[in-house]
Design a protein around this motif. Structure first.
Motif, PDB file in Angstrom:
ATOM      1  N   ALA A 201      30.016  38.641  30.029  1.00 20.24           N
ATOM      2  CA  ALA A 201      28.976  38.041  30.859  1.00 20.24           C
ATOM      3  C   ALA A 201      29.555  37.484  32.151  1.00 20.24           C
ATOM      4  CB  ALA A 201      28.255  36.948  30.082  1.00 20.24           C
ATOM      5  N   GLY A 202      30.725  36.849  32.039  1.00 24.02           N
ATOM      6  CA  GLY A 202      31.360  36.300  33.226  1.00 24.02           C
ATOM      7  C   GLY A 202      31.774  37.375  34.206  1.00 24.02           C
ATOM      8  N   LEU A 203      32.269  38.492  33.675  1.00 16.32           N
ATOM      9  CA  LEU A 203      32.641  39.607  34.550  1.00 16.32           C
ATOM     10  C   LEU A 203      31.432  40.144  35.303  1.00 16.32           C
ATOM     11  CD1 LEU A 203      35.208  41.866  32.660  1.00 16.32           C
ATOM     12  CD2 LEU A 203      35.575  40.534  34.746  1.00 16.32           C
ATOM     13  N   ARG A 204      30.331  40.325  34.598  1.00 12.98           N
ATOM     14  CA  ARG A 204      29.131  40.854  35.258  1.00 12.98           C
ATOM     15  C   ARG A 204      28.671  39.910  36.368  1.00 12.98           C
ATOM     16  NH1 ARG A 204      28.237  42.530  29.894  1.00 12.98           N
ATOM     17  NH2 ARG A 204      27.109  40.618  29.369  1.00 12.98           N
ATOM     18  N   THR A 205      28.736  38.602  36.099  1.00  9.51           N
ATOM     19  CA  THR A 205      28.362  37.630  37.127  1.00  9.51           C
ATOM     20  C   THR A 205      29.320  37.694  38.303  1.00  9.51           C
ATOM     21  OG1 THR A 205      27.418  36.153  35.458  1.00  9.51           O
ATOM     22  CG2 THR A 205      27.962  35.180  37.586  1.00  9.51           C
ATOM     23  N   GLY A 206      30.614  37.809  38.014  1.00  7.98           N
ATOM     24  CA  GLY A 206      31.603  37.892  39.083  1.00  7.98           C
ATOM     25  C   GLY A 206      31.436  39.124  39.944  1.00  7.98           C
ATOM     26  N   PHE A 207      31.133  40.255  39.312  1.00 12.36           N
ATOM     27  CA  PHE A 207      30.935  41.483  40.083  1.00 12.36           C
ATOM     28  C   PHE A 207      29.631  41.452  40.887  1.00 12.36           C
ATOM     29  CE2 PHE A 207      34.097  43.532  37.190  1.00 12.36           C
ATOM     30  CZ  PHE A 207      34.941  44.010  38.183  1.00 12.36           C
ATOM     31  N   MET A 208      28.627  40.719  40.426  1.00  6.61           N
ATOM     32  CA  MET A 208      27.424  40.525  41.227  1.00  6.61           C
ATOM     33  C   MET A 208      27.752  39.718  42.487  1.00  6.61           C
ATOM     34  SD  MET A 208      24.554  39.730  38.269  1.00  6.61           S
ATOM     35  CE  MET A 208      23.321  39.264  39.468  1.00  6.61           C
ATOM     36  N   LEU A 209      28.652  38.757  42.331  1.00  8.66           N
ATOM     37  CA  LEU A 209      29.071  37.940  43.470  1.00  8.66           C
ATOM     38  C   LEU A 209      29.795  38.779  44.523  1.00  8.66           C
ATOM     39  CD1 LEU A 209      29.517  35.090  44.741  1.00  8.66           C
ATOM     40  CD2 LEU A 209      31.619  34.962  43.383  1.00  8.66           C
ATOM     41  N   THR A 210      30.806  39.521  44.113  1.00 11.25           N
ATOM     42  CA  THR A 210      31.544  40.321  45.089  1.00 11.25           C
ATOM     43  C   THR A 210      30.678  41.442  45.648  1.00 11.25           C
ATOM     44  OG1 THR A 210      32.521  41.587  43.245  1.00 11.25           O
ATOM     45  CG2 THR A 210      33.845  39.806  44.194  1.00 11.25           C
ATOM     46  N   ARG A 211      29.768  41.983  44.836  1.00  2.85           N
ATOM     47  CA  ARG A 211      28.883  43.028  45.344  1.00  2.85           C
ATOM     48  C   ARG A 211      28.030  42.506  46.490  1.00  2.85           C
ATOM     49  NH1 ARG A 211      23.984  45.098  45.665  1.00  2.85           N
ATOM     50  NH2 ARG A 211      23.706  47.356  45.453  1.00  2.85           N
ATOM     51  N   TYR A 212      27.542  41.268  46.370  1.00  5.30           N
ATOM     52  CA  TYR A 212      26.706  40.700  47.431  1.00  5.30           C
ATOM     53  C   TYR A 212      27.461  40.700  48.761  1.00  5.30           C
ATOM     54  CZ  TYR A 212      24.139  37.409  50.293  1.00  5.30           C
ATOM     55  OH  TYR A 212      23.449  36.841  51.347  1.00  5.30           O
ATOM     56  N   PHE A 213      28.709  40.252  48.744  1.00  3.49           N
ATOM     57  CA  PHE A 213      29.457  40.145  49.998  1.00  3.49           C
ATOM     58  C   PHE A 213      29.969  41.500  50.484  1.00  3.49           C
ATOM     59  CE2 PHE A 213      29.478  35.797  48.397  1.00  3.49           C
ATOM     60  CZ  PHE A 213      29.077  35.117  49.539  1.00  3.49           C
ATOM     61  N   LEU A 214      30.282  42.391  49.557  1.00  3.63           N
ATOM     62  CA  LEU A 214      30.639  43.753  49.977  1.00  3.63           C
ATOM     63  C   LEU A 214      29.448  44.431  50.641  1.00  3.63           C
ATOM     64  CD1 LEU A 214      32.735  44.923  46.882  1.00  3.63           C
ATOM     65  CD2 LEU A 214      33.577  44.778  49.248  1.00  3.63           C
ATOM     66  N   ALA A 215      28.269  44.274  50.047  1.00  2.00           N
ATOM     67  CA  ALA A 215      27.074  44.893  50.626  1.00  2.00           C
ATOM     68  C   ALA A 215      26.755  44.292  51.985  1.00  2.00           C
ATOM     69  CB  ALA A 215      25.884  44.730  49.679  1.00  2.00           C
ATOM     70  N   ARG A 216      26.823  42.980  52.080  1.00  2.00           N
ATOM     71  CA  ARG A 216      26.446  42.290  53.316  1.00  2.00           C
ATOM     72  C   ARG A 216      27.400  42.589  54.462  1.00  2.00           C
ATOM     73  NH1 ARG A 216      26.442  35.698  54.173  1.00  2.00           N
ATOM     74  NH2 ARG A 216      26.009  35.730  56.420  1.00  2.00           N
TER      75      ARG A 216
END
Length: 239
Positions: A201-216
């Motif tokens: 669960a923590g990994l999925r949350t962490g990858f959502m975080l980095t995905r946001y900034f990679l996308a932006r």
């Protein structure tokens, strides 16, 4: 012009009937392309697989030319990487991240991190996932969009950091962030505590975080999509 160094294979493209253009990541010369004559031979195909470490001799008439590589195998790990979804998608994802960098621009920290990541893609999925997540944070930092997860943007405190501001990329503590939590990004605890290991669960949350900034900062400005290998890797590592 010539130089010698070690490099990690990222990928190849066909060139003519017998040759390929190899893409390597090197420690002091960054991501570098070069022609490999005879690169489509059976022996060289085994060497020119993503994730393998090779000894590189590059030669060209002028420094700005693409030049030619002479390669010798050092560590052939591609076979082991292809045996699992984590290994296969992991090496593809790491290569796609490194392609975000300008060619021939040295990033020694990323090269060293890539080596550590490659050597852990055949083990625990949670370990591989956490290393990939930290590799993504390093990519963002090297591109000039690093996150500050060390202290609260509002109070300066370094404890109980549970959010990240989507605007500034800075961590926010639980108490000051509570009134604004609907507008903040979640920060899993293992990303700020050295004595905690990641769970699914923590990994999925962490990858959502980095995905946001990679996308932006990267994908959307460049008009590119999130790599399919990222979706597959996150699913495999956090299941």
């Amino acid at each position: 012009m010539e130089w010698r160094e070690e490099g990690i294979v990222l990928g190849v493209k066909r060139h003519g009937e017998t040759s390929v253009i190899a893409e390597l990541m090197t420690r002091s010369r960054g991501r570098h392309l070069g022609l490999v004559r005879g690169g489509r031979s059976r022996a060289m195909r085994a060497v020119l697989q993503p994730g393998n470490t090779v000894s590189v001799h590059w030669r060209a008439r002028l420094d700005e030319h693409m030049g030619a590589f002479s390669l010798e195998p050092l560590t052939l790990r591609a076979g082991a990487l292809m045996e699992s979804a984590i290994g296969l998608h992991g090496v593809q994802l790491a290569a796609s991240h490194l392609r975000l960098l300008a060619e021939r621009e040295a990033h020694p920290r990323l090269y060293d991190g890539f080596l550590v990541l490659l050597d852990n893609l055949t083990g625990s999925g949670l370990t591989a996932g956490e290393l990939m997540l930290r590799f993504e944070l390093a990519i963002l930092e090297e591109l000039g969009y690093g996150l500050d997860l060390t202290r609260c943007a509002a109070t300066g405190a370094s404890a109980d950091l549970v959010y990240v501001s989507p605007r500034s990329g800075r961590a926010v503590g639980r108490e000051p962030g509570e009134p604004y939590k609907a507008r903040l990004l979640a920060l899993p605890d293992f990303m700020t505590a050295r004595d905690l290991a990641a769970d699914g669960a923590g990994l999925r949350t962490g990858f959502m975080l980095t995905r946001y900034f990679l996308a932006r900062h990267v994908y959307e400005p460049r008009g590119i999509e999130e790599p399919l290998s990222r979706v597959s890797f996150v699913a495999a590592a956090s299941e």
